[in-house]
Design a protein around this motif. Sequence first.
Motif, PDB file in Angstrom:
ATOM      1  N   ILE A 170      27.416 -35.561 -20.870  1.00 54.11           N
ATOM      2  CA  ILE A 170      26.942 -34.487 -19.697  1.00 54.11           C
ATOM      3  C   ILE A 170      27.919 -34.301 -18.666  1.00 54.11           C
ATOM      4  CG2 ILE A 170      25.109 -33.855 -18.324  1.00 54.11           C
ATOM      5  CD1 ILE A 170      23.203 -35.309 -20.077  1.00 54.11           C
ATOM      6  N   ARG A 171      28.641 -35.586 -18.324  1.00 51.61           N
ATOM      7  CA  ARG A 171      29.621 -35.689 -17.330  1.00 51.61           C
ATOM      8  C   ARG A 171      30.666 -36.762 -17.371  1.00 51.61           C
ATOM      9  NH1 ARG A 171      29.056 -34.298 -11.750  1.00 51.61           N
ATOM     10  NH2 ARG A 171      30.531 -35.674 -10.525  1.00 51.61           N
ATOM     11  N   GLU A 172      31.891 -36.113 -17.645  1.00 53.58           N
ATOM     12  CA  GLU A 172      33.104 -36.756 -17.903  1.00 53.58           C
ATOM     13  C   GLU A 172      33.383 -37.776 -16.936  1.00 53.58           C
ATOM     14  OE1 GLU A 172      34.727 -37.207 -20.576  1.00 53.58           O
ATOM     15  OE2 GLU A 172      34.340 -35.468 -21.999  1.00 53.58           O
ATOM     16  N   ASN A 173      33.379 -37.170 -15.702  1.00 56.72           N
ATOM     17  CA  ASN A 173      34.107 -37.929 -14.593  1.00 56.72           C
ATOM     18  C   ASN A 173      32.767 -38.505 -13.875  1.00 56.72           C
ATOM     19  OD1 ASN A 173      34.930 -38.705 -12.151  1.00 56.72           O
ATOM     20  ND2 ASN A 173      34.823 -36.593 -11.371  1.00 56.72           N
ATOM     21  N   PHE A 174      32.404 -39.849 -14.601  1.00 62.66           N
ATOM     22  CA  PHE A 174      30.897 -40.373 -14.251  1.00 62.66           C
ATOM     23  C   PHE A 174      31.144 -41.736 -13.570  1.00 62.66           C
ATOM     24  CE2 PHE A 174      27.462 -42.892 -15.215  1.00 62.66           C
ATOM     25  CZ  PHE A 174      26.442 -42.153 -14.999  1.00 62.66           C
ATOM     26  N   ASP A 175      30.713 -41.574 -12.294  1.00 66.93           N
ATOM     27  CA  ASP A 175      30.595 -42.865 -11.486  1.00 66.93           C
ATOM     28  C   ASP A 175      29.262 -42.908 -10.845  1.00 66.93           C
ATOM     29  OD1 ASP A 175      30.534 -44.746  -9.150  1.00 66.93           O
ATOM     30  OD2 ASP A 175      32.827 -44.387  -8.810  1.00 66.93           O
ATOM     31  N   ALA A 176      28.487 -44.017 -11.617  1.00 73.47           N
ATOM     32  CA  ALA A 176      27.105 -44.138 -11.334  1.00 73.47           C
ATOM     33  C   ALA A 176      26.648 -44.519  -9.734  1.00 73.47           C
ATOM     34  CB  ALA A 176      26.839 -45.420 -12.178  1.00 73.47           C
ATOM     35  N   VAL A 177      27.679 -45.373  -9.083  1.00 71.96           N
ATOM     36  CA  VAL A 177      27.303 -45.797  -7.827  1.00 71.96           C
ATOM     37  C   VAL A 177      27.282 -44.247  -6.882  1.00 71.96           C
ATOM     38  CG1 VAL A 177      28.146 -46.818  -6.006  1.00 71.96           C
ATOM     39  CG2 VAL A 177      27.837 -48.140  -8.002  1.00 71.96           C
ATOM     40  N   GLU A 178      28.456 -43.759  -7.241  1.00 72.07           N
ATOM     41  CA  GLU A 178      28.963 -42.279  -6.360  1.00 72.07           C
ATOM     42  C   GLU A 178      27.480 -41.503  -6.578  1.00 72.07           C
ATOM     43  OE1 GLU A 178      32.170 -39.801  -7.283  1.00 72.07           O
ATOM     44  OE2 GLU A 178      33.159 -41.629  -6.293  1.00 72.07           O
ATOM     45  N   ILE A 179      27.152 -41.143  -7.869  1.00 75.54           N
ATOM     46  CA  ILE A 179      26.051 -40.263  -8.260  1.00 75.54           C
ATOM     47  C   ILE A 179      24.762 -40.815  -7.608  1.00 75.54           C
ATOM     48  CG2 ILE A 179      24.613 -39.292  -9.960  1.00 75.54           C
ATOM     49  CD1 ILE A 179      27.251 -39.532 -11.844  1.00 75.54           C
ATOM     50  N   ALA A 180      24.470 -41.946  -7.537  1.00 74.36           N
ATOM     51  CA  ALA A 180      23.139 -42.561  -7.091  1.00 74.36           C
ATOM     52  C   ALA A 180      23.239 -42.440  -5.510  1.00 74.36           C
ATOM     53  CB  ALA A 180      23.004 -44.070  -7.110  1.00 74.36           C
ATOM     54  N   GLN A 181      24.283 -42.694  -4.627  1.00 73.20           N
ATOM     55  CA  GLN A 181      24.537 -42.441  -3.460  1.00 73.20           C
ATOM     56  C   GLN A 181      24.087 -41.096  -2.941  1.00 73.20           C
ATOM     57  OE1 GLN A 181      28.121 -44.466  -2.688  1.00 73.20           O
ATOM     58  NE2 GLN A 181      27.118 -46.494  -2.083  1.00 73.20           N
ATOM     59  N   ALA A 182      24.713 -40.246  -3.865  1.00 71.81           N
ATOM     60  CA  ALA A 182      24.635 -38.732  -3.363  1.00 71.81           C
ATOM     61  C   ALA A 182      23.215 -38.353  -3.628  1.00 71.81           C
ATOM     62  CB  ALA A 182      25.446 -38.023  -4.246  1.00 71.81           C
ATOM     63  N   TYR A 183      22.489 -38.799  -4.576  1.00 73.94           N
ATOM     64  CA  TYR A 183      21.115 -38.512  -4.952  1.00 73.94           C
ATOM     65  C   TYR A 183      20.212 -39.080  -3.731  1.00 73.94           C
ATOM     66  CZ  TYR A 183      21.458 -37.395  -9.977  1.00 73.94           C
ATOM     67  OH  TYR A 183      22.166 -36.958 -11.254  1.00 73.94           O
ATOM     68  N   GLU A 184      20.607 -40.168  -3.292  1.00 74.58           N
ATOM     69  CA  GLU A 184      19.879 -40.613  -2.368  1.00 74.58           C
ATOM     70  C   GLU A 184      19.779 -39.948  -1.049  1.00 74.58           C
ATOM     71  OE1 GLU A 184      18.323 -45.011  -1.353  1.00 74.58           O
ATOM     72  OE2 GLU A 184      20.220 -44.887  -0.527  1.00 74.58           O
ATOM     73  N   LYS A 185      21.156 -39.690  -0.553  1.00 77.95           N
ATOM     74  CA  LYS A 185      21.506 -38.852   0.575  1.00 77.95           C
ATOM     75  C   LYS A 185      20.877 -37.550   0.562  1.00 77.95           C
ATOM     76  CE  LYS A 185      25.498 -37.148   3.012  1.00 77.95           C
ATOM     77  NZ  LYS A 185      26.955 -36.731   2.707  1.00 77.95           N
ATOM     78  N   TYR A 186      20.415 -36.970  -0.436  1.00 84.00           N
ATOM     79  CA  TYR A 186      19.956 -35.552  -0.403  1.00 84.00           C
ATOM     80  C   TYR A 186      18.566 -35.556  -0.691  1.00 84.00           C
ATOM     81  CZ  TYR A 186      24.579 -33.711   0.446  1.00 84.00           C
ATOM     82  OH  TYR A 186      25.978 -33.369   1.153  1.00 84.00           O
ATOM     83  N   GLY A 187      17.860 -36.750  -0.749  1.00 84.01           N
ATOM     84  CA  GLY A 187      16.217 -36.762  -0.665  1.00 84.01           C
ATOM     85  C   GLY A 187      15.671 -36.882  -1.926  1.00 84.01           C
ATOM     86  N   ALA A 188      16.452 -37.904  -2.937  1.00 83.48           N
ATOM     87  CA  ALA A 188      15.562 -38.208  -4.238  1.00 83.48           C
ATOM     88  C   ALA A 188      14.834 -39.506  -3.610  1.00 83.48           C
ATOM     89  CB  ALA A 188      16.787 -38.698  -5.168  1.00 83.48           C
ATOM     90  N   ALA A 189      13.417 -39.749  -4.302  1.00 82.47           N
ATOM     91  CA  ALA A 189      12.657 -40.707  -3.944  1.00 82.47           C
ATOM     92  C   ALA A 189      12.744 -41.719  -4.495  1.00 82.47           C
ATOM     93  CB  ALA A 189      11.291 -40.316  -4.197  1.00 82.47           C
ATOM     94  N   CYS A 190      13.213 -41.907  -5.870  1.00 88.29           N
ATOM     95  CA  CYS A 190      13.666 -42.726  -6.645  1.00 88.29           C
ATOM     96  C   CYS A 190      14.780 -42.175  -7.701  1.00 88.29           C
ATOM     97  CB  CYS A 190      12.606 -42.984  -7.521  1.00 88.29           C
ATOM     98  SG  CYS A 190      10.919 -43.659  -6.504  1.00 88.29           S
TER      99      CYS A 190
END
Length: 374
Positions: A170-190
């Motif tokens: 689904i995503r070639e350029n995949f960095d789990a930490v970067e994605i997780a931090q972005a999700y958190e920053k924009y309001g993901a609860a979990c």
Amino acid sequence: MDAVLGSPKLRASPFPAAARSPLPPRALVALAPAAARAGPLRSGPKGTIQALARNGMVNVVEREDCRSVNDVAASQGIRIRRHCRPTASMKEIEEATGAPRNVLERIIWDKEIEVAQGLARNPLKEVTESAGMAPPTRDFYGALAASYKRNGVPALIAEVKKASPSRGVIRENFDAVEIAQAYEKYGAACLSILTDEKYFQGSFENLQKVRKAGVKCPLLCKEFVIDEWQIYYARSVGADAILLIAAVLTDADITYFLRICKELGLTALVEVHDGREMERVLRIDSVQLIGINNRSLATFIVDTSNTKRLLEKHGDAIREKGILVVGESGLFNPDDVAYVQKAGVSAVLVGESLVKQEDPGRAIAGLFGKELLH
Ligand SMILES: O=C(O)c1ccccc1NCC(=O)[C@H](O)[C@H](O)COP(=O)(O)O
């Protein structure tokens, strides 16, 4: 009995929870320490699991062979079979059993082998100890409930997912930490972190890295759990919640795994896809969080009206029990979210539609039609 306990095959066998026995008919099998602490968990009709007795620190299970494990599962409408030959190669298994019937069964068959390998590398005793020493869990359920109240839209469990059997990469350029931090920053609860390597290109290492990077959102270990070892392992690397899939696990397995979760302070997200699974799960005590997957894990068909149908029929019982419902899969836009919210979900689990966008964090506002507050 000593010979049985000393069998390396037994120690490396991810058998359905309380019935770890690749052994001769009607063998008496001592369970792993965690199961022993949990007390009597199950009994079944003659020919399946005959008895479970408490014997000091050792539970004793008497059962016949793998067929009986699959018989118990089939009697509960579970179509996913186990091969129960974790030390055999997949080629040997398929020669003996035929090919898996669908992708989910294939995943589970691989998982049986994988768990045995994991157990051999990191024995249950050690993993249990490191789970016990891990920092306390964060409140997954509480974070969802609070976010729903704060935002007035279903709380977001944002999925960190590189690939899937239905979509490929689904995503070639995949960095789990970067994605997780972005999700958190924009309001993901979990957050939900895929840990399966073979089919989703995930890893336990990703989960651990996200935890260690200082992400504060509670983390769901998105794994195909068939054995207690996986739960202890998930906790030892920082999970706050774990997925239990009713299409794969018997009632006794779910009950047993819920006890382990309670012992570890983990939240269990118990996932169902159809009415029968929902009925089974609603009969099990201490379920707090039910996920309704709109995707059939056997056929990949995604249908969001699945959530609506199941909640029309079971919504009252769910509300009476104070269970929080998560709508899972196939949610792409504010209309999809509104549809499942109207059906009665308090949270949504979303992967593909966020992770495939260039900026998965900013994509959250697009999914909900507004920005989410922390
Ligand atoms: O996604 C798959 O192809 C899949 C195949 C077999 C077993 C599980 C699978 N997915 C797990 C999920 O249900 C999703 O990762 C999750 O609900 C998010 O779905 P989506 O938003 O559609 O990515």
